[in-house]
Motif scaffolding. Structure first.
Motif, mmCIF file in Angstrom:
data_model
loop_
_atom_site.group_PDB
_atom_site.id
_atom_site.type_symbol
_atom_site.label_atom_id
_atom_site.label_comp_id
_atom_site.label_asym_id
_atom_site.label_seq_id
_atom_site.Cartn_x
_atom_site.Cartn_y
_atom_site.Cartn_z
ATOM 1 N N LEU A 183 0.819 -1.210 0.000
ATOM 2 C CA LEU A 183 0.000 0.000 0.000
ATOM 3 C C LEU A 183 0.855 1.262 0.000
ATOM 4 O O LEU A 183 0.486 2.274 -0.605
ATOM 5 N N THR A 184 2.006 1.207 0.659
ATOM 6 C CA THR A 184 2.884 2.375 0.693
ATOM 7 C C THR A 184 3.384 2.726 -0.696
ATOM 8 O O THR A 184 3.359 3.903 -1.103
ATOM 9 N N PHE A 185 3.824 1.716 -1.454
ATOM 10 C CA PHE A 185 4.305 1.991 -2.816
ATOM 11 C C PHE A 185 3.188 2.514 -3.705
ATOM 12 O O PHE A 185 3.402 3.411 -4.533
ATOM 13 N N LEU A 186 1.975 1.977 -3.549
ATOM 14 C CA LEU A 186 0.847 2.483 -4.335
ATOM 15 C C LEU A 186 0.536 3.921 -3.939
ATOM 16 O O LEU A 186 0.235 4.752 -4.799
ATOM 17 N N ALA A 187 0.591 4.238 -2.644
ATOM 18 C CA ALA A 187 0.333 5.599 -2.184
ATOM 19 C C ALA A 187 1.366 6.581 -2.731
ATOM 20 O O ALA A 187 1.062 7.746 -2.967
ATOM 21 N N MET A 188 2.577 6.101 -2.957
ATOM 22 C CA MET A 188 3.643 6.950 -3.499
ATOM 23 C C MET A 188 3.512 7.145 -5.004
ATOM 24 O O MET A 188 4.263 7.913 -5.607
ATOM 25 N N GLY A 189 2.555 6.449 -5.627
ATOM 26 C CA GLY A 189 2.298 6.659 -7.042
ATOM 27 C C GLY A 189 2.891 5.628 -7.967
ATOM 28 O O GLY A 189 2.793 5.752 -9.181
ATOM 29 N N TYR A 190 3.536 4.579 -7.417
ATOM 30 C CA TYR A 190 4.103 3.546 -8.275
ATOM 31 C C TYR A 190 2.997 2.638 -8.822
ATOM 32 O O TYR A 190 1.980 2.409 -8.159
ATOM 33 N N SER A 191 3.202 2.143 -10.020
ATOM 34 C CA SER A 191 2.258 1.184 -10.589
ATOM 35 C C SER A 191 2.395 -0.149 -9.867
ATOM 36 O O SER A 191 3.370 -0.383 -9.134
ATOM 37 N N ARG A 192 1.453 -1.044 -10.103
ATOM 38 C CA ARG A 192 1.543 -2.367 -9.472
ATOM 39 C C ARG A 192 2.775 -3.116 -9.952
ATOM 40 O O ARG A 192 3.422 -3.815 -9.169
ATOM 41 N N GLY A 193 3.085 -2.973 -11.231
ATOM 42 C CA GLY A 193 4.267 -3.643 -11.754
ATOM 43 C C GLY A 193 5.540 -3.132 -11.098
ATOM 44 O O GLY A 193 6.429 -3.908 -10.736
ATOM 45 N N GLN A 194 5.633 -1.798 -10.946
ATOM 46 C CA GLN A 194 6.807 -1.210 -10.305
ATOM 47 C C GLN A 194 6.908 -1.636 -8.839
ATOM 48 O O GLN A 194 7.984 -1.959 -8.345
ATOM 49 N N ALA A 195 5.742 -1.637 -8.152
ATOM 50 C CA ALA A 195 5.737 -2.029 -6.741
ATOM 51 C C ALA A 195 6.174 -3.482 -6.581
ATOM 52 O O ALA A 195 6.945 -3.820 -5.679
ATOM 53 N N ALA A 196 5.677 -4.350 -7.477
ATOM 54 C CA ALA A 196 6.055 -5.761 -7.403
ATOM 55 C C ALA A 196 7.566 -5.934 -7.617
ATOM 56 O O ALA A 196 8.220 -6.695 -6.899
ATOM 57 N N ASP A 197 8.124 -5.215 -8.603
ATOM 58 C CA ASP A 197 9.567 -5.296 -8.856
ATOM 59 C C ASP A 197 10.372 -4.838 -7.648
ATOM 60 O O ASP A 197 11.378 -5.459 -7.268
ATOM 61 N N MET A 198 9.937 -3.744 -7.017
ATOM 62 C CA MET A 198 10.673 -3.212 -5.883
ATOM 63 C C MET A 198 10.601 -4.128 -4.668
ATOM 64 O O MET A 198 11.510 -4.152 -3.837
ATOM 65 N N LEU A 199 9.503 -4.899 -4.579
ATOM 66 C CA LEU A 199 9.362 -5.839 -3.470
ATOM 67 C C LEU A 199 9.928 -7.209 -3.806
ATOM 68 O O LEU A 199 9.992 -8.085 -2.937
ATOM 69 N N GLY A 200 10.306 -7.416 -5.072
ATOM 70 C CA GLY A 200 10.866 -8.690 -5.484
ATOM 71 C C GLY A 200 9.850 -9.816 -5.501
ATOM 72 O O GLY A 200 10.174 -10.974 -5.206
ATOM 73 N N ILE A 201 8.603 -9.479 -5.866
ATOM 74 C CA ILE A 201 7.539 -10.478 -5.927
ATOM 75 C C ILE A 201 6.809 -10.337 -7.254
ATOM 76 O O ILE A 201 7.002 -9.358 -7.988
ATOM 77 N N SER A 202 5.972 -11.311 -7.579
ATOM 78 C CA SER A 202 5.190 -11.240 -8.810
ATOM 79 C C SER A 202 3.996 -10.308 -8.612
ATOM 80 O O SER A 202 3.584 -10.037 -7.474
ATOM 81 N N GLU A 203 3.429 -9.815 -9.724
ATOM 82 C CA GLU A 203 2.232 -8.982 -9.630
ATOM 83 C C GLU A 203 1.074 -9.769 -9.027
ATOM 84 O O GLU A 203 0.224 -9.203 -8.328
ATOM 85 N N HIS A 204 1.014 -11.076 -9.327
ATOM 86 C CA HIS A 204 -0.045 -11.913 -8.757
ATOM 87 C C HIS A 204 0.048 -11.911 -7.228
ATOM 88 O O HIS A 204 -0.973 -11.768 -6.529
ATOM 89 N N THR A 205 1.252 -12.052 -6.693
ATOM 90 C CA THR A 205 1.443 -12.036 -5.241
ATOM 91 C C THR A 205 1.126 -10.657 -4.678
ATOM 92 O O THR A 205 0.507 -10.532 -3.605
ATOM 93 N N LEU A 206 1.531 -9.612 -5.408
ATOM 94 C CA LEU A 206 1.220 -8.257 -4.961
ATOM 95 C C LEU A 206 -0.286 -8.055 -4.859
ATOM 96 O O LEU A 206 -0.785 -7.486 -3.884
ATOM 97 N N ARG A 207 -1.016 -8.531 -5.876
ATOM 98 C CA ARG A 207 -2.472 -8.390 -5.849
ATOM 99 C C ARG A 207 -3.063 -9.088 -4.628
ATOM 100 O O ARG A 207 -4.021 -8.605 -4.025
#
Length: 260
Positions: A183-207
């Motif tokens: 939620l923090t990365f989304l609040a900062m304006g990053y896309s889901r793909g960018q947030a997933a990359d920064m967390l080192g997880i897949s978009e499916h896991t992020l969702r």
């Protein structure tokens, strides 16, 4: 006008039953000489609670059509802490334009102004005013009374919280570290793909993390989840991340509409 608004605040202070708020919204509408005033508390489970002067047919249609999930006023105010003129909201989608046409057909008006209110425990409410008139007339009216309306909105919400016994806003369940990160990365304006990359997880896991956080927060959607997490102090986003317009980088910009 100032005398009538002061009288409204005096009457609000003396209100001792929830039913009085309905009469107060009518009193405020008449003091401003506009079409509608609505106080709208949106509970975390999506329940519509409030008072106002809209046609009951429109109020029922709004619920029947589940318009809360596409209403640019509600969605836009989840992202804001300051009053907003409806012309500055995003009406670009087909669903939003159809909703707007339907609302005008039911007498809501071509002008609108909404004040977001955030109460205790993540409570979210709105004080909304609407009218049918040319843009310059509406802009002059709101400019003249915006400060008074902000005060009124918060006093009205405080009175509603006091009078509605047993309806304290729901508390939220703790979020996991990964849910907070998402939620923090989304609040900062990053896309889901960018947030997933920064967390080192897949978009499916992020969702999955986002949906889990949304469920714990009782949020209607991701935007609401982020707003509620910020309001509860569960995530903190530095002021430097905000852009000059007061939104987050990557946030959908305000768009004006030629007609409503």
């Amino acid at each position: 006008m100032r005398t009538r608004l002061n009288r409204f605040l005096q009457d609000l202070e003396s209100a001792d039953r929830l039913e009085h708020i309905q009469g107060l919204t009518t009193q405020l509408r008449d003091a401003l000489d506009i079409d509608h005033v609505v106080y709208h508390w949106i509970s975390v489970d999506g329940e519509q609670y409030g008072f106002g002067t809209y046609d009951p047919v429109w109020a029922q249609r709004y619920q029947d059509q589940d318009y809360i999930r596409i209403d640019p006023v509600v969605l836009g105010c989840f992202q804001r802490f300051h009053p907003v003129d409806w012309k500055r909201l995003d009406w670009s989608s087909k669903a939003a334009r159809a909703f707007r046409a339907d609302s005008i057909a039911h007498g809501v008006g071509n002008q609108g102004f909404s004040i977001p209110i955030r109460g205790p425990h993540g409570q979210f409410a709105l004080l909304t005013l609407s009218h049918t008139c040319p843009d310059p007339v509406w802009e002059a009216l709101m400019m003249a009374h915006q400060r008074d309306l902000i005060v009124i909105a918060h006093y009205l919400n405080a009175k509603a919280l006091t009078l509605q016994k047993g309806r304290a806003p729901d508390s939220v369940r703790p979020l996991s570290p990964r849910e907070i990160d998402a939620l923090t990365f989304l609040a900062m304006g990053y896309s889901r793909g960018q947030a997933a990359d920064m967390l080192g997880i897949s978009e499916h896991t992020l969702r999955a993390y986002i949906e889990s956080a949304r469920h714990k927060l009782g949020a209607l959607n991701t935007v609401h989840a982020v707003a509620r997490a910020i309001g509860e102090g569960l995530i903190i986003v530095g002021g430097a991340a905000k852009d000059a317009a007061g939104g987050w980088p990557g946030q959908v910009p305000d768009r004006s509409v030629a007609s409503h």
